[in-house]
Design a protein around this motif. Structure first.
Motif, PDB file in Angstrom:
ATOM      1  N   THR A  43       0.815  -1.220   0.000  1.00  0.00           N
ATOM      2  CA  THR A  43       0.000   0.000   0.000  1.00  0.00           C
ATOM      3  C   THR A  43       0.844   1.264   0.000  1.00  0.00           C
ATOM      4  N   ALA A  44       2.143   1.115   0.239  1.00  0.00           N
ATOM      5  CA  ALA A  44       3.045   2.276   0.263  1.00  0.00           C
ATOM      6  C   ALA A  44       3.843   2.340  -1.029  1.00  0.00           C
ATOM      7  N   ARG A  45       3.190   2.200  -2.155  1.00  0.00           N
ATOM      8  CA  ARG A  45       3.870   2.208  -3.453  1.00  0.00           C
ATOM      9  C   ARG A  45       4.223   3.632  -3.887  1.00  0.00           C
ATOM     10  N   HIS A  46       4.670   3.722  -5.127  1.00  0.00           N
ATOM     11  CA  HIS A  46       4.970   5.005  -5.766  1.00  0.00           C
ATOM     12  C   HIS A  46       6.071   5.775  -5.028  1.00  0.00           C
ATOM     13  N   GLY A  47       7.080   5.035  -4.575  1.00  0.00           N
ATOM     14  CA  GLY A  47       8.242   5.692  -3.992  1.00  0.00           C
ATOM     15  C   GLY A  47       8.131   6.050  -2.530  1.00  0.00           C
ATOM     16  N   ALA A  48       6.972   5.787  -1.903  1.00  0.00           N
ATOM     17  CA  ALA A  48       6.817   6.121  -0.493  1.00  0.00           C
ATOM     18  C   ALA A  48       7.644   5.168   0.367  1.00  0.00           C
ATOM     19  N   VAL A  49       8.319   5.710   1.359  1.00  0.00           N
ATOM     20  CA  VAL A  49       9.131   4.918   2.280  1.00  0.00           C
ATOM     21  C   VAL A  49       8.478   4.965   3.651  1.00  0.00           C
TER      22      VAL A  49
END
Length: 231
Positions: A43-49
């Motif tokens: 669920t933490a895709r798109h570069g989210a850390v």
């Protein structure tokens, strides 16, 4: 005579049920933990850390003097290559009480490790999580990040060695010391991956959870499939 035989049977079979409960507990914890962590990562895709990953990574970048990096590289090297498979064979040889069983246990331990690696690799490819930025790496790495291969492999190796030692020296002081050392070594390998900047901390935790699941499943199957007198 019958009474003595029955008592002897109970003394051998008695520890089996607690061992199975422990193994199933490891399966449950490993599966639920890994599933939950996987959901969070996906669920933490798109570069989210994740905040915990960002904090651990930043700490490692600011707390790794050259001497510590050198030591971490030496430790991390034991979690890959030929060493894990040699250790799996060694675990089988330790567990066996005669040449035939040693060969069978060594073959089984090696197959167990290889199958676990295949499943872990499939999961890693399916999730395809990126590693930390290459500029932060203090060692070479390849492939996707989740779950950590080094953390998984070293934990599986430690589990196999602990099981083998426990099989031959159950409850002994030497056995407890050896088990503690194996566990500390596996933890050090996993943490070295974070220190060297090639894995997020949740990659390492995922590797440990996968190992707990796989080791617990293997232990439960062995305990239920083989009579006590054959182990």
């Amino acid at each position: 005579m019958i009474k003595d035989a029955t008592a002897g049977h109970r003394s051998v079979a008695g520890p089996v049920a607690p061992c199975i409960r422990t193994a199933l507990g490891a399966v449950l914890i490993g599966f639920i933990g890994l599933l939950g962590l996987t959901v969070v990562v996906l669920t933490a895709r798109h570069g989210a850390v994740l905040p915990i990953d960002r904090a651990a990574h930043a700490w490692s970048l600011h707390h790794r003097p050259s001497a510590l990096v050198t030591a971490a590289k030496a430790v991390t090297a034991t979690g890959t290559g030929v060493f894990p498979y040699a250790a799996a064979v060694a675990a089988g040889l330790i567990a066996g009480r005669n040449p035939r069983r040693r060969l069978g246990y060594a073959t089984g331990a090696l197959a167990f490790l290889l199958l676990g690696q295949a499943l872990r690799y499939g999961l890693m490819e399916a999730i395809n999580r990126s590693r930390p930025p290459v500029g932060d790496w203090a060692t070479h790495a390849s492939g996707f990040a989740f779950p950590s291969g080094h953390a998984t492999t070293s934990a599986l190796m430690a589990g196999l060695l602990v099981a083998a030692i426990g099989h031959r020296a159950y409850g002994s002081r030497a056995g407890r010391v050896a088990a503690a050392l194996a566990g500390c070594w596996a933890a050090a390998v996993g943490l070295s991956r974070v220190l060297l900047g090639v894995h997020w901390v949740t990659d390492v935790v995922a590797g440990w959870l996968f190992a707990a699941f796989w080791l617990g499943l293997g232990a439960a199957l062995i305990r239920t499939a083989l009579p006590a007198h054959r182990r």
